[in-house]
Design a protein around this motif. Structure first.
Motif, mmCIF file in Angstrom:
data_model
loop_
_atom_site.group_PDB
_atom_site.id
_atom_site.type_symbol
_atom_site.label_atom_id
_atom_site.label_comp_id
_atom_site.label_asym_id
_atom_site.label_seq_id
_atom_site.Cartn_x
_atom_site.Cartn_y
_atom_site.Cartn_z
ATOM 1 N N ASN A 192 -37.961 17.615 69.862
ATOM 2 C CA ASN A 192 -37.525 18.598 70.859
ATOM 3 C C ASN A 192 -36.419 18.068 71.769
ATOM 4 O O ASN A 192 -36.357 18.427 72.942
ATOM 5 N N LEU A 193 -35.559 17.216 71.226
ATOM 6 C CA LEU A 193 -34.404 16.758 72.000
ATOM 7 C C LEU A 193 -33.303 17.822 71.949
ATOM 8 O O LEU A 193 -33.212 18.593 70.994
ATOM 9 N N PHE A 194 -32.479 17.854 72.985
ATOM 10 C CA PHE A 194 -31.342 18.775 72.983
ATOM 11 C C PHE A 194 -30.259 18.205 72.065
ATOM 12 O O PHE A 194 -29.676 17.154 72.373
ATOM 13 N N PRO A 195 -29.977 18.846 70.927
ATOM 14 C CA PRO A 195 -29.057 18.241 69.948
ATOM 15 C C PRO A 195 -27.620 18.138 70.436
ATOM 16 O O PRO A 195 -26.858 17.292 69.951
ATOM 17 N N HIS A 196 -27.248 18.986 71.404
ATOM 18 C CA HIS A 196 -25.866 18.995 71.880
ATOM 19 C C HIS A 196 -25.642 18.006 73.020
ATOM 20 O O HIS A 196 -24.506 17.867 73.504
ATOM 21 N N LEU A 197 -26.711 17.335 73.453
ATOM 22 C CA LEU A 197 -26.583 16.350 74.532
ATOM 23 C C LEU A 197 -26.760 14.946 73.985
ATOM 24 O O LEU A 197 -27.524 14.720 73.039
ATOM 25 N N SER A 198 -26.079 13.998 74.599
ATOM 26 C CA SER A 198 -26.274 12.602 74.224
ATOM 27 C C SER A 198 -27.678 12.159 74.604
ATOM 28 O O SER A 198 -28.387 12.836 75.361
ATOM 29 N N VAL A 199 -28.073 11.013 74.091
ATOM 30 C CA VAL A 199 -29.380 10.448 74.444
ATOM 31 C C VAL A 199 -29.485 10.285 75.952
ATOM 32 O O VAL A 199 -30.500 10.647 76.569
ATOM 33 N N LEU A 200 -28.444 9.746 76.575
ATOM 34 C CA LEU A 200 -28.466 9.541 78.021
ATOM 35 C C LEU A 200 -28.642 10.869 78.753
ATOM 36 O O LEU A 200 -29.469 10.968 79.676
ATOM 37 N N ASP A 201 -27.911 11.887 78.339
ATOM 38 C CA ASP A 201 -28.009 13.178 79.015
ATOM 39 C C ASP A 201 -29.362 13.837 78.789
ATOM 40 O O ASP A 201 -29.862 14.559 79.658
ATOM 41 N N ASN A 202 -29.975 13.606 77.635
ATOM 42 C CA ASN A 202 -31.331 14.107 77.402
ATOM 43 C C ASN A 202 -32.307 13.527 78.413
ATOM 44 O O ASN A 202 -33.219 14.218 78.882
ATOM 45 N N LEU A 203 -32.114 12.265 78.778
ATOM 46 C CA LEU A 203 -33.018 11.606 79.722
ATOM 47 C C LEU A 203 -32.716 11.965 81.167
ATOM 48 O O LEU A 203 -33.621 11.972 82.006
#
Length: 285
Positions: free
Chosen positions: A107-118
């Motif tokens: 359920n990660l946001f695919p359009h956001l980087s890992v950092l932005d997901n956090l």
């Protein structure tokens, strides 16, 4: 007479209330009962594993604790909040700030980087400054072994890496409680250990965790208490040692006998690397 002599003979330290408390929880989907009178307590700092056959209500139970589902009967309390009585969006947000939930799918946001997901939720929900949220995110990525993936996107990561990012994202909200719902079920065998190792370290750190899992050896190694459910009821609960070594219920014994077939070797030590430990566990049932 000294002061200690004046104390009652049965004086003891007061027991803290559980962080999570469920009483007589019932939930049905239409005419199909899913939970049929669940009682459960989880103390702060405990790791509790919920095991049982598919369809026994385990994942539904986690969703009730988190407020994603509301039971038709019974009470659910998390940190003094009556989850079964949430009425406003403000109350729901207050609860979600205290509970982290890691699902089977990342359920990660695919359009956001890992950092932005956090960073997204701590900034928008907790009101943290971007710089503070980024510093926390980098520390958490290091904790889960992904310090070099901050600028990557979810589609560039393996399943195990994405699940570790999902765990770090849950931790970024600084929850009092974290729920894990079969977080290794969608992973290939080579990456399961990566995720279990992270969860084991969180348990060692004293984070309160409730896990639904089919990883029996792992559950035994990390759990303070194990709860076996079937047909929406708690069949047996007890310490990991008691449930896995000498279950009192014939149904628990039969389930574990099938679930643990094929495992051989020595039981893992408390501080062994989880990814190596769970693969070599043995049990007497």
């Amino acid at each position: 007479m000294s002061l200690p002599d004046l104390l009652p003979l049965d004086a003891s330290t007061p027991v803290a209330p559980p962080l999570v408390s469920l009483r007589d929880v019932h939930l049905s989907f239409g005419i199909t009962p899913v939970l049929s009178g669940i009682d459960l307590d989880v103390q702060r700092g405990q790791a509790v594993s919920i095991i049982g056959p598919s369809g026994s209500g385990k994942s539904t139970l986690l969703r009730c604790i988190s407020g994603l589902l509301r039971p038709q009967r019974g009470s659910i309390t998390v940190g003094g909040i009556r989850v079964d009585q949430l009425n406003t969006e403000e109350d729901t947000i207050a609860l979600r700030k205290r509970i982290g939930f890691v699902f089977q799918q990342y359920n990660l946001f695919p359009h956001l980087s890992v950092l932005d997901n956090l960073v997204a939720a701590p900034v928008r929900v907790l009101g943290k400054a971007r710089s503070e949220a980024e510093a926390t995110a980098h520390a958490l990525l290091k904790k889960v072994g992904l310090a070099d993936k901050a600028r990557a996107y979810p589609g560039q990561l393996s399943g195990g890496q994405q699940q570790r990012v999902a765990i770090a994202r849950a931790l970024a909200m600084e929850p009092e409680l974290i729920l894990f719902d079969e977080v290794t079920s969608a992973l290939d065998p080579e990456t399961v250990g990566e995720v279990l190792n992270v969860i084991g370290e969180l348990v060692d750190d004293g984070l309160t965790c409730v896990l639904v899992t089919h990883e029996m050896a792992f559950a035994r190694a990390i759990s303070d208490e194990v709860v076996f459910t079937e047909h929406g009821v708690v069949v047996e609960r007890g310490s990991a040692e008691q449930v896995f070594s000498s279950p009192t219920s014939d149904r628990t014994r039969a389930f574990l006998s099938r679930a643990l077939s094929g495992h051989a070797g020595a039981r893992p030590t408390a501080h062994a690397p989880w990814h190596a430990a769970f693969a070599s566990a043995t049990f007497a049932v």
